[in-house]
Design an enzyme around this catalytic site. Structure first.
Site, mmCIF file in Angstrom:
data_model
loop_
_atom_site.group_PDB
_atom_site.id
_atom_site.type_symbol
_atom_site.label_atom_id
_atom_site.label_comp_id
_atom_site.label_asym_id
_atom_site.label_seq_id
_atom_site.Cartn_x
_atom_site.Cartn_y
_atom_site.Cartn_z
ATOM 1 N N CYS B 51 76.373 17.390 -8.123
ATOM 2 C CA CYS B 51 75.764 18.692 -7.802
ATOM 3 C C CYS B 51 76.833 19.650 -7.287
ATOM 4 O O CYS B 51 77.541 19.342 -6.336
ATOM 5 C CB CYS B 51 74.684 18.506 -6.737
ATOM 6 N N CYS B 54 76.231 20.596 -3.374
ATOM 7 C CA CYS B 54 76.268 19.641 -2.269
ATOM 8 C C CYS B 54 77.564 19.794 -1.453
ATOM 9 O O CYS B 54 78.605 20.164 -2.004
ATOM 10 C CB CYS B 54 76.156 18.212 -2.807
ATOM 11 N N HIS B 113 70.414 17.493 -0.451
ATOM 12 C CA HIS B 113 70.075 17.740 -1.852
ATOM 13 C C HIS B 113 68.604 17.471 -2.171
ATOM 14 O O HIS B 113 68.033 18.094 -3.078
ATOM 15 C CB HIS B 113 70.961 16.846 -2.744
ATOM 16 N N ASN B 153 64.753 31.284 -7.214
ATOM 17 C CA ASN B 153 64.107 30.738 -8.405
ATOM 18 C C ASN B 153 63.964 29.247 -8.158
ATOM 19 O O ASN B 153 64.968 28.551 -8.043
ATOM 20 C CB ASN B 153 64.961 30.957 -9.655
ATOM 21 N N SER B 161 68.832 26.230 -12.430
ATOM 22 C CA SER B 161 69.621 25.217 -13.123
ATOM 23 C C SER B 161 70.072 24.095 -12.196
ATOM 24 O O SER B 161 70.739 23.168 -12.619
ATOM 25 C CB SER B 161 70.827 25.881 -13.796
ATOM 26 N N HIS B 164 69.226 21.504 -6.088
ATOM 27 C CA HIS B 164 69.628 21.609 -4.685
ATOM 28 C C HIS B 164 68.918 22.831 -4.078
ATOM 29 O O HIS B 164 68.896 23.895 -4.690
ATOM 30 C CB HIS B 164 71.150 21.778 -4.592
ATOM 31 N N HIS B 166 68.252 26.092 -2.836
ATOM 32 C CA HIS B 166 69.082 27.296 -2.699
ATOM 33 C C HIS B 166 68.365 28.523 -3.224
ATOM 34 O O HIS B 166 67.419 28.432 -3.993
ATOM 35 C CB HIS B 166 70.407 27.121 -3.455
ATOM 36 N N GLN B 168 69.266 33.044 -3.932
ATOM 37 C CA GLN B 168 70.344 33.949 -4.302
ATOM 38 C C GLN B 168 70.153 35.293 -3.625
ATOM 39 O O GLN B 168 69.056 35.640 -3.196
ATOM 40 C CB GLN B 168 70.364 34.169 -5.812
#
Ligand SMILES: O=P(O)(O)O[C@H]1O[C@H](CO)[C@@H](O)[C@H](O)[C@H]1O
Ligand SMILES: O=P(O)(O)O[C@H]1O[C@H](CO)[C@@H](O)[C@H](O)[C@H]1O
Lengths: 345, 345
Positions: B51, B54, B113, B153, B161, B164, B166, B168
């Protein structure tokens, strides 16, 4: 100092909707680790006994399709709009609603289950064009039907639940948001310049040639300067026409031919039955004249890099506005270089 | 004669954007033969060596993530926007473009993760809220950054994609379309009523109770009357605040708590890691005061009937406007009845 702004992040203005689109041409090198789609190659049988759109088959409502040979239309069994709804509005403080009245129809393009527009003969696509004309006129003349939206969802990735070649028509009392946006910009330009906003744009494009994909005597298909979807295309008549009812026989044929050529290129792009949603924007059927309007048909296809990798219109796009990675010119060049002969032939 | 218009096809008005949404409540019986999605259950490992988000791992650019313990932010390796772009406009007849300047960042919510917001502790979500505040302030104070879009997203189906946890942040020079629409409606109402459009709406909702999903002293989460996505939700502060920078410590915690409760309910709905795009709409950072604005966070989740059947916003929606089958009230009722305890616990 002047830069080639097409090679750096920039926004382009959509003259028809008045909205901007963000273009990030430097970003095409981005690796893709995300979701891929199944590549669904078109079914081969010309008749599928389990298809509710094939001739002679019985639909879930119990109705049986006739043994049709030409495009066949019927009222959608699960219509989102109904014609017998009462007309009413409701306002309760900041909550505002009104009933909507409408008619939803399904248009089977061909009795042959195995076909799609690019695989149909141009003369059979002409019959689809004639069907759209007839439905636009008939639905549009009904009481309370002030707008007729003709569209097609092609491919499972576009929410299409049946591979039989078909499109839909949703017609309704109110004028939809997207149409209103365009009306406003057509009108503003018409009043100022006494000419067609889209017609003047087409002239500029025909001179520039850069974004033209296919052209014949009556029509042009191009990647609009402000395209949102990776390989978005607009087909428009060169003549200033408000709606498809104004097409004469020769123009109907020319429209069918350009539809065939364009969808063949689409299939050839990733050697797959190319998914898209397409739709025709034209004048409302509320009796207004709308001399400023110039009808056109748009194709919004989601595929970006291959038959299995699509562009997602998600977080940023939903909250800010559309974003694309390849420029309209790059997309146009790729489409221009594709063969006019279907990859399966 | 007056009807319950909520049981027949109707349109509802979005007071923030000024746009209408079509609702077809009679249509929920429609059988689904179309595309289904893979149900992606969350990964179990707390660390994934492959990943790129990570702690301690090397990204494709060669940069190595620190061994972070708290939310970690960095400049997106494939930023759609760049800060050093020249500022320029280009107008050629009906083709109008301008360069866009911006900064795109990635926000890792946790080093673990295996987590997602609903599986994180409220105090760790509070750290995410603090990170958003910090980034909003820091990015917003940079030259040429006039708007900061925070979003997430979640799920492969939303173009994400990497699983993990997250989000933006894309920040930019120009004010995006969606924000401008809301600005206009906030302003119009403010000038007429000297009060917050969203604040007054919240008061009405808190009285009606019908669409409220979760509530605490400082925040309310509800299905907006004009919801587009099947289980769309908006979280808003009860206090009239323009941006998240105004949150005090107690409010940060209350925001984190409501985020946790809401996303737990989402996961419980179809017993899956519930996909969505979420985003915060707040005031531009161009130095304006925007007293009329009331910040809020929205969740646009695509799932409709199960973990594998989503709502497609395609043909009609792209060419006319959004359409939904279940009403906001039906969605709210379903969400209200769900447990506050995560189905995996
Ligand atoms: O930046 P990511 O996660 O690679 O990409 C994802 O989010 C972006 C912002 O909403 C979208 O433009 C992309 O289409 C989507 O795949
Ligand atoms: O009418 P269909 O093909 O069942 O449904 C499809 O097209 C409709 C109109 O664009 C959408 O509202 C649906 O989400 C989509 O699945």
């Amino acid at each position: 100092m002047s830069h080639d702004i097409n090679s750096i992040p920039h926004r382009r203005y959509n003259i028809l909707t008045g909205e901007w689109i963000l273009c990030s041409p430097h970003r095409t090198k981005r690796p893709w680790q995300g979701k891929t789609e199944k590549d669904t190659t078109p079914k081969k049988e010309t008749y599928d006994p389990s298809c509710y759109l094939c001739p002679g088959n019985t639909r879930s409502t119990g109705d049986t399709n006739p043994d049709y040979k030409e495009p066949y239309t019927f009222i959608n069994d699960f219509s989102a709009l109904l014609i017998d709804s009462p007309v009413e509005t409701q306002e309760n403080g900041l909550m505002k609603a009104e009933t909507e009245v409408g008619i939803c129809k399904v248009v089977c393009f061909s009795p042959d289950h195995s076909l799609t527009l690019p695989l149909m003969e141009a003369e059979d696509i002409t019959k689809v064009v004639k069907t759209w004309k007839k439905e636009y006129a008939e639905l549009g003349s009904q009481e309370n039907i002030n707008y007729v939206q003709i569209f097609e969802n092609k491919g499972a990735i576009m929410g299409c639940s049946n591979p039989h070649p078909h499109g839909q028509i949703w017609s309704q009392m109110s004028i939809p948001t997207e149409v209103q946006k365009k009306s406003a910009h057509f009108k503003e330009y018409w009043e100022k310049n006494k000419s067609s906003l889209l017609g003047d744009y087409l002239k500029q494009e025909l001179e520039a040639k850069e974004r033209i994909i296919v052209e014949n005597e009556h029509f042009v298909a191009l990647v609009p300067y402000w395209a949102v979807w990776p390989y978005e295309i607009m087909i428009a008549p060169k003549k200033h026409q408000q709606h498809i009812g104004q097409l004469n026989e020769e123009e109907e044929k020319a429209f069918a031919e350009i539809l065939k050529k364009l969808t063949i290129k689409y299939d050839n792009l990733f050697e797959t039955s190319f998914p898209y949603s397409s739709g025709i924007h034209q004048i409302p059927t509320d009796g207004g004249e709308y001399p400023e309007w110039h009808w056109h048909m748009s194709f919004y296809p989601p595929l970006l890099r291959s038959a299995t990798v699509k562009k997602f219109m998600v977080g940023y796009e939903m909250f800010a506005g559309p974003q694309r990675d390849i420029t309209a010119e790059q997309a146009a060049k790729t489409l221009q270089n594709l063969s006019d002969i279907h990859y399966l032939k």
